[in-house]
Design a protein around this motif. Structure first.
Motif, short mmCIF file in Angstrom:
data_model
loop_
_atom_site.label_atom_id
_atom_site.label_comp_id
_atom_site.label_asym_id
_atom_site.label_seq_id
_atom_site.Cartn_x
_atom_site.Cartn_y
_atom_site.Cartn_z
N MET A 35 0.83 -1.20 0.00
CA MET A 35 0.00 0.00 0.00
C MET A 35 0.87 1.25 0.00
O MET A 35 0.60 2.21 -0.74
N GLN A 36 1.92 1.26 0.82
CA GLN A 36 2.79 2.43 0.85
C GLN A 36 3.49 2.63 -0.48
O GLN A 36 3.66 3.76 -0.94
N ALA A 37 3.87 1.54 -1.14
CA ALA A 37 4.48 1.65 -2.47
C ALA A 37 3.49 2.24 -3.46
O ALA A 37 3.85 3.06 -4.31
N SER A 38 2.23 1.81 -3.37
CA SER A 38 1.22 2.35 -4.29
C SER A 38 0.95 3.82 -3.98
O SER A 38 0.70 4.62 -4.89
N PHE A 39 1.00 4.21 -2.70
CA PHE A 39 0.82 5.62 -2.35
C PHE A 39 1.95 6.46 -2.97
O PHE A 39 1.70 7.54 -3.52
N ASP A 40 3.17 5.98 -2.85
CA ASP A 40 4.30 6.71 -3.43
C ASP A 40 4.17 6.81 -4.94
O ASP A 40 4.42 7.87 -5.54
N GLU A 41 3.79 5.70 -5.58
CA GLU A 41 3.63 5.72 -7.03
C GLU A 41 2.51 6.67 -7.44
O GLU A 41 2.62 7.37 -8.46
N ALA A 42 1.44 6.70 -6.66
CA ALA A 42 0.34 7.63 -6.98
C ALA A 42 0.81 9.07 -6.89
O ALA A 42 0.46 9.90 -7.75
N LEU A 43 1.60 9.40 -5.88
CA LEU A 43 2.11 10.77 -5.75
C LEU A 43 3.03 11.11 -6.93
O LEU A 43 2.92 12.21 -7.50
N ARG A 44 3.90 10.18 -7.29
CA ARG A 44 4.82 10.46 -8.39
C ARG A 44 4.08 10.62 -9.71
O ARG A 44 4.41 11.50 -10.52
N ARG A 45 3.08 9.77 -9.94
CA ARG A 45 2.30 9.93 -11.17
C ARG A 45 1.53 11.24 -11.17
O ARG A 45 1.40 11.89 -12.21
N ALA A 707 -13.24 6.35 -22.41
CA ALA A 707 -11.92 6.89 -22.09
C ALA A 707 -11.94 7.61 -20.74
O ALA A 707 -10.98 7.51 -19.96
N ALA A 708 -13.03 8.34 -20.45
CA ALA A 708 -13.13 9.01 -19.16
C ALA A 708 -13.18 8.00 -18.02
O ALA A 708 -12.54 8.20 -16.97
N LEU A 709 -13.90 6.90 -18.21
CA LEU A 709 -13.95 5.85 -17.18
C LEU A 709 -12.59 5.21 -17.00
O LEU A 709 -12.16 4.97 -15.86
N ALA A 710 -11.89 4.96 -18.09
CA ALA A 710 -10.55 4.37 -17.99
C ALA A 710 -9.59 5.30 -17.26
O ALA A 710 -8.75 4.85 -16.48
N ALA A 711 -9.72 6.62 -17.50
CA ALA A 711 -8.85 7.57 -16.81
C ALA A 711 -9.12 7.59 -15.31
O ALA A 711 -8.18 7.69 -14.51
N ILE A 712 -10.39 7.49 -14.92
CA ILE A 712 -10.71 7.46 -13.49
C ILE A 712 -10.16 6.20 -12.85
O ILE A 712 -9.57 6.22 -11.76
N GLN A 713 -10.33 5.06 -13.53
CA GLN A 713 -9.89 3.79 -12.97
C GLN A 713 -8.38 3.64 -13.00
O GLN A 713 -7.82 2.83 -12.26
N ALA A 714 -7.69 4.41 -13.86
CA ALA A 714 -6.23 4.29 -13.98
C ALA A 714 -5.49 4.99 -12.85
O ALA A 714 -4.27 4.83 -12.73
N ASP A 715 -6.19 5.76 -12.04
CA ASP A 715 -5.52 6.44 -10.93
C ASP A 715 -4.93 5.42 -9.98
O ASP A 715 -5.61 4.47 -9.56
N PRO A 716 -3.64 5.55 -9.63
CA PRO A 716 -3.00 4.53 -8.77
C PRO A 716 -3.69 4.34 -7.43
O PRO A 716 -3.83 3.20 -6.97
N LEU A 717 -4.12 5.42 -6.79
CA LEU A 717 -4.80 5.27 -5.51
C LEU A 717 -6.11 4.51 -5.67
O LEU A 717 -6.45 3.64 -4.86
N THR A 718 -6.85 4.81 -6.74
CA THR A 718 -8.10 4.12 -6.99
C THR A 718 -7.86 2.63 -7.21
O THR A 718 -8.55 1.77 -6.66
N GLY A 719 -6.86 2.31 -8.05
CA GLY A 719 -6.55 0.91 -8.31
C GLY A 719 -6.11 0.18 -7.05
O GLY A 719 -6.47 -0.98 -6.84
N THR A 720 -5.35 0.87 -6.21
CA THR A 720 -4.89 0.24 -4.96
C THR A 720 -6.05 -0.07 -4.04
O THR A 720 -6.12 -1.15 -3.45
N VAL A 721 -6.97 0.88 -3.90
CA VAL A 721 -8.13 0.67 -3.02
C VAL A 721 -8.97 -0.50 -3.51
O VAL A 721 -9.36 -1.39 -2.74
N ARG A 722 -9.25 -0.53 -4.81
CA ARG A 722 -10.09 -1.61 -5.35
C ARG A 722 -9.38 -2.96 -5.23
O ARG A 722 -9.99 -3.96 -4.85
N THR A 723 -8.08 -3.01 -5.54
CA THR A 723 -7.35 -4.27 -5.45
C THR A 723 -7.28 -4.75 -4.01
O THR A 723 -7.46 -5.95 -3.73
N THR A 724 -7.01 -3.83 -3.08
CA THR A 724 -6.92 -4.22 -1.68
C THR A 724 -8.24 -4.77 -1.18
O THR A 724 -8.28 -5.74 -0.41
#
Length: 859
Positions: A35-45, A707-724
């Protein structure tokens, strides 16, 4: 007693406990790291995807007197080194090498008048050689002087961008007189273009790369461009007209950013701002310009929501994992009971018995916890404190539970105990503690709803309440379910069939074994259902947000009106089924002078375009009615000026126009108010190619709902929450299965002996299976509905304390009917596991020798 001998004697139970402990420690130590790695990646992106003008630190200066002016590259670079030395320690790793310096004038008019006002600003970039190519003429050189209106003025050689040649009529060889009170001659000697227009640094100098068109409310249109000069031109660049500004850009390198360091970065930016402010003098003033603090504040808001949701479900997972490990420890202590009772009868003290059990448990769970902790370091991410603390808590809890259980079981040597009594009353202390847990859980849920979210800080209160609610529901279930069970036992006692009575009687007498099982199953099921419901809510709201953003399956927006021929070409394009026309623009309200945005659209056609969409479109009655945004307030009839004066009647208030506006001042009107059928937006239904539509209307941009839906789902924090949430749901389901299996194993010996004895009395195999099912199913049948109801009610119980709108396109994840497929599947799966476990237990017990049961039976 000999500890190694005890480990060998209970190898199977010890192996099971080792697996449970290793998996629990791997989850509790590994998931926070990922989770912390995904948080860092989300900030960098986030930093990489944001334009550089918002993320970079830009020191600006405005010289007020000639003493504050800089006229050489060396002076600018010396000041740049000074700003880097002032950077706080937290910012230095984030500020990359390079950057650039600029000196520009702004709103510098050409000393000629006409219908169109032209502004040619003078500019210098420290890295122009790297960023531009000269396509015509030559690069600027040294300045010169000339006489103009009786005065000597500088002549600065400049280059202009190719776009200024095309739109403003500037040519190589021209000399333009600039300024009104203080004059400067600009001699155009070359035309340039950007080597890499996508370079992030151009966001600081968009005025150099593009021509800006401005249409004032009370004047003719204006065209602005910024030229480029050489280093030598700095010697003639003065601020007599008070239009000169210097900029030192310190670029932010987001690759070194970490989510944990965001609060420190915010504080460092504030400290650097104070340092810059005090550097000014009477001849020049400095200030720091950056959009980094609000960007980091928005990220912290989303990060807080992500941490809250994930630590909430992970906290529940950890509690359930501890409960399953406690079941394993209980199984181990049950297997050791005769040995410990014998040792106690032979004179062993209670301390010795407890120490032996603690040592055996520690030797079992200690290495397993260490193995799980070590395996977690194979996962990416930094190491938050919970990585070290979690495995230690697992070991301490397992050993403490073993000691407590042994102490309670062997307080006196050879003490007679009956754990199968239905009517055994709990102590007043236990009832008081259970009532306290229920009251605190309910009070906590109420306070959480009344207080709302706690901002960007992590809220320990929020992390405890869901587990407390699940524990309270489990305690209430344990206290209430025996009453209907006793009634069923009395009813079956009057019948002639023995199997129902025996099965339900054993279920009632197994309360001591089933209590811990309920305390595990109910939180596991409720939290897994909660995770499934929130995951489903996020997915549903993400789709709704994508429709709200685009307003149609495909939206084509042009900067100018789209010609009828182009509209017809779009209608005939492959894949296009329906097209709705819309016109957007700014209008003026005659009475107040307000200038809101307006949308004129064919609502009937738009509804046909969005026939299957999850959004609803408003209705307008009449050709002169309008819906107003809340910012425009309530009014009756009013007049707007849009192409021509139009009299409108306010019909109501609209919070958003899907695909167009959701805040500020705007209004929605029917297309019939337009004096002619112009359109600059096409709302399209179908599966047409966006590239083909863009080719048909070159001046337009194309957006799609997908494309708008894909952009929302591509957010790293969003993907991390859903995967977790998916991982936690699966893990909780697995732990529920293990709890059912352990509850079967815990009473396997007594159950097998009873079944074997009954088999010798004529009990058939089918009746034996029914007996075991009737013994196990009451706990599952009561726990499953309660856990399902609690999981479905947790989102409402937690209320605004858990805000996951940041992962759903900014829309609140509430007000929709949750999908029941996943929750009901989880509850049904738990019941199915119990049935399969019962059948497996019967299959394994068929190999038991019935004669052995008779010989070993109690008298």
């Amino acid at each position: 007693m000999r500890i190694p001998l005890g480990v060998r004697a209970h190898a199977g139970t010890s192996a099971l406990l080792v697996v449970l402990t290793a998996v629990a420690c791997l989850l509790v130590a590994g998931l926070p790291r990922t989770m912390q790695a995904s948080f860092d990646e989300a900030l960098r992106r986030s930093l990489a995807a944001t334009v550089a003008v918002r993320t970079d630190l830009t020191v600006t200066a405005a010289p007020a007197l000639p003493a504050g002016e800089l006229h050489s590259r060396a002076e600018f670079e010396g000041a740049g080194l000074h700003w880097r030395r002032l950077l706080p320690a937290e910012l230095r790793p984030l500020v990359g090498r390079g950057g650039h310096i600029s000196a520009k004038t702004f709103r510098t008019p050409v000393n000629e008048t006409g219908d169109t006002r032209t502004f040619v600003n003078l500019g210098w970039l420290s890295d122009a050689e790297r960023r531009v190519d000269w396509v015509r003429g030559r690069a600027p050189g040294k300045p010169s002087t000339t006489r103009y209106r009786g005065a000597t003025i500088p002549v600065i050689e400049v280059g202009v961008v190719q776009e200024a040649v095309e739109r403003m009529g500037l040519r190589v060889g021209q000399t333009r007189m600039l300024g009104e009170s203080a004059h400067t001659a600009a001699k155009i000697v070359g035309v340039f273009r950007a080597k890499d227009p996508a370079d992030r640094s151009w966001s600081h100098d968009a005025d150099v790369l593009h021509v800006t068109r401005v249409v004032p409310a009370d004047g003719p249109e204006e065209f602005h461009t910024t030229t480029l000069m050489s280093d030598d031109g700095l010697s003639a660049l003065t601020n007599k007209a008070r239009t000169l500004a210097y900029r030192w850009v310190l670029p932010l390198d987001g690759r070194a950013a970490s989510a944990a360091g965001v609060p420190g970065v915010e504080a460092a930016v504030a400290a650097f701002r104070r340092q810059v402010d005090v550097q000014g003098t009477g001849s020049i003033s400095y200030r720091l310009v950056t959009g980094l603090p609000p960007l980091l504040a928005g990220f912290l808001t989303a990060l807080s929501a992500a941490r809250t949701v994930m630590y909430l479900v992970l906290g529940g997972l950890f509690a359930v994992a501890l409960g399953v490990i406690a079941l394993g420890v209980r199984l181990l202590t049950d297997r050791m009971e005769r040995t410990m009772a014998l040792a106690r009868a032979r004179g062993a003290s209670l301390r010795q018995v407890a120490a032996a059990g603690a040592t055996l448990t520690a030797l079992t769970v200690g290495p397993a916890a260490l193995a799980g902790y070590a395996l977690s370091f194979l996962l990416p991410g930094s190491v938050p404190p919970i990585v070290h603390l979690g495995p230690a808590v697992v070991v301490v809890a397992a050993v403490a539970f073993a000691v407590a259980r042994l102490v309670l079981a062997h307080r006196t040597p050879l003490g007679e105990r009956r754990a199968d009594l239905v009517t055994a009353r709990p102590s007043a202390r236990r009832v008081t503690m259970e009532a306290l847990v229920v009251v605190l859980a309910l009070a906590g849920a109420y306070l959480l709803r009344a207080r709302g979210p706690s901002g960007t800080q992590q809220d320990p209160f929020l992390l405890v309440i869901p587990v407390a609610l699940a524990l309270a529901a489990a305690l209430i279930t344990l206290r209430c379910y025996p009453y209907p069970l006793r009634l069923l036992v009395r009813l079956t006692a009057r019948g002639r069939a023995a199997v129902p009575f025996l099965g339900l009687a054993r279920a009632a007498r197994g309360r001591s074994t089933g209590a811990l099982t309920v305390l595990i199953l109910l939180p596991a099921l409720s939290l897994s259902v909660y995770a499934a419901v929130v995951h489903d809510g996020i997915t549903t709201t993400q789709r709704l947000a994508s429709w709200q953003k685009v307003g149609a399956p495909i939206k084509l927006t042009s900067v100018a009106d789209i010609s009828p021929d182009a509209i017809e070409r779009v209608r005939r394009a492959p894949g296009v089924e329906q097209v709705a026309l819309a016109l957007t623009g700014r209008v003026q309200i005659g009475a107040t002078g307000e200038r809101p945005y307006a949308v004129a659209v064919d609502l009937a056609q738009w509804r046909r375009v969005n026939e299957d969409a999850p959004i609803s479109l408003p209705a307008l009655s009449g050709d002169r009615s309008a819906l107003l945004s809340p910012a425009l307030g309530d009014r009756d009839a009013f007049e707007i000026v849009w192409l021509s004066p139009v009299r409108l009647t306010a019909q109501g208030v609209i919070d958003t126009v899907p695909g167009f506006y959701s805040s500020g001042q705007f209004l929605l009107v029917p297309r019939e108010v337009l004096p002619w059928p112009a359109a600059n937006t096409l709302l399209i239904k179908g599966d047409a190619s966006p590239a083909e539509l863009a080719r048909l209307v070159p001046s337009a941009t194309v957006e799609t709902q997908e494309a708008a839906l894909a952009a929302i789902q591509a957010d790293p924090l969003t993907g991390t929450v859903r995967t977790t949430m998916v991982v936690v749901t699966v893990a909780l389901g697995a732990y529920a299965l293990v709890a059912i299996v352990l509850s079967l194993v815990a009473g396997a010996a007594g159950r097998a002996r009873t079944v074997s004895l009954l088999r010798t009395l004529g009990l058939s195999g089918r009746q034996a299976r029914r007996l075991i099912l009737l013994e196990l199913l009451p706990v599952v049948l009561v726990t499953a509905p309660v856990g399902l109801a609690l999981g479905l009610g947790l989102p409402a119980a937690l209320g605004p304390g858990v805000d996951v709108s940041a992962f759903a396109g900014g829309l609140p994840v509430a007000g929709h009917t949750p999908g029941l497929l996943a929750p009901v599947t989880l509850a049904a799966g738990m019941g199915l596991c119990a049935v399969l476990g019962a059948y497996a237990h019967i299959a394994m017990g068929r190999r038991r020798n019935l004669d052995a049961a008779l010989r070993a039976g109690d008298p």
